[in-house]
Design an enzyme around this catalytic site. Structure first.
Site, PDB file in Angstrom:
ATOM      1  N   SER A 129       0.840  -1.202   0.000  1.00 40.80           N
ATOM      2  CA  SER A 129       0.000   0.000   0.000  1.00 40.80           C
ATOM      3  C   SER A 129       0.877   1.253   0.000  1.00 40.80           C
ATOM      4  O   SER A 129       1.597   1.495  -0.964  1.00 40.80           O
ATOM      5  CB  SER A 129      -0.972  -0.034   1.173  1.00 40.80           C
TER       6      SER A 129
ATOM      7  N   LYS B  31     -22.080  17.781   8.403  1.00 44.83           N
ATOM      8  CA  LYS B  31     -20.981  18.261   9.220  1.00 44.83           C
ATOM      9  C   LYS B  31     -20.405  17.167  10.106  1.00 44.83           C
ATOM     10  O   LYS B  31     -19.207  17.176  10.420  1.00 44.83           O
ATOM     11  CB  LYS B  31     -21.446  19.451  10.085  1.00 44.83           C
TER      12      LYS B  31
END
Length: 337
Positions: free
Chosen positions: A151, A203
């Site tokens: 990765s 939010k």
């Protein structure tokens, strides 16, 4: 913090002045301008040592033709992972070392030893940018993969001039992961109620106090997809591989070094000594000086005399808080979170 840095600076200046004085006495007379220049150079050298930029020669050789060894060991994260008594990946020090390599004309090549499952998207990109700059400056970078270079560990390896992997190395895992935990069921059982007040619907996206909505999942998926596209571009450009060939390999699968070579993700099978031998040939120097960077006074017992050492509880708290802060952000990480 400012007081600590000022203290270290004055110590460095004091030592530099002392060394300069001894030098002036032994050599007779010294020109004032040259003295000031030498003092600034000594001070900079000492401050580098304080900030983690010590050099340790591994192999003696031609000091005009040097090979720097950089090790990326562990998760690529800009969070405290150990106390000064233990060794761990130091993101800031690694970035400083790469910057130093780019500016130092005596450094002709880099051996990058990678043993990492990856880590933060941002931190991996910072390393990648500097490694690519070194390669673009015509300084060859040879990667030697350890047990794992997956990765983010592969992301930072991709721009290298040549990649070596051991047959048993685990590499690949090209992709992005973003996780989180929904604790709402447990909260209900414990009688805990969420009281979030927010300015807009998304939010608190990714909140662990309620289930994720389909719309929120789509938003976060778009973020992951965008970062995944960036990962693909980095590998495609670094390995000179077209997308049609790359995409089937970039589904998150992990490969052995032998498999990775067959698929074109690494260049050679071998270990760090093999990569170093090949790098010496690449820079056309049979006897280069080989060195690595070690932690400076800032991470030593000497420095602890001028800064308060965190207690084990404080260190544990920092580690836990760092892990929580990173749990809901995109990661180039093999093995989950």
């Amino acid at each position: 913090m400012l007081e600590k840095m000022n203290t270290r600076r004055w110590i460095a200046v004091g030592i530099a002045v002392l060394i300069l004085g001894i030098s002036a006495i032994s050599s007779g007379i010294s020109d004032k301008i040259n003295s000031e220049a030498r003092m600034k150079k000594m001070e900079a050298s000492l401050m580098n040592a304080v900030n983690g930029m010590n050099e340790e020669v591994i192999e003696e050789g031609d000091s005009a033709n040097r090979i720097a060894v950089i090790s990326v060991e562990g998760a690529i994260m800009n969070v405290p992972q150990a106390s000064f008594l233990t060794e761990s990946y130091d993101h800031k020090a690694t970035l400083n070392a790469l910057d130093d390599i780019l500016e130092d004309d005596t450094i002709k090549g880099v051996l990058l030893k990678v043993n990492s499952p990856g880590g933060g998207v941002y931190e991996s990109a910072e390393l990648h940018k500097r490694i690519k700059a070194i390669v673009d400056a015509k300084k060859p970078v040879y990667v030697a993969m350890g047990n794992t270079a997956a990765s983010g560990g592969y992301y930072i390896s991709a721009p290298a001039t040549k990649i070596y992997a051991a047959p048993s190395t685990l590499t690949g895992s090209i992709g992005v992961i973003m996780g989180g935990t929904n604790l709402s069921g447990l909260m209900d059982k414990l009688g805990i109620t969420n009281q979030t007040i927010k300015s807009a619907a998304h939010k608190d996206i990714g909140s662990n106090t309620r289930p994720m909505t389909d719309e929120e999942r789509a938003i976060l998926q778009s973020v992951v997809d965008d970062l995944y596209g960036e990962f693909l571009n980095v590998v495609s450009q670094g390995r000179h591989m077209d997308m049609a060939t790359l995409r089937p390999l970039a589904d998150g699968s992990v490969f052995t070094g032998k498999q990775a070579k067959q698929k074109g993700l690494v260049d050679e099978l071998g270990y760090s000594e093999d990569a170093l031998a090949a790098l010496k040939k690449a820079i056309k120097c049979d006897n280069p000086e080989v060195f690595n960077y070690t932690k400076g006074l800032g991470d030593s017992f000497f420095a602890s005399l001028f800064s308060q050492k965190a207690s084990d509880k404080e260190l544990a708290a920092k580690l836990v808080l760092g892990a929580l802060a990173d749990s809901d952000r995109p990661m180039y990480l093999y093995g989950g979170e």
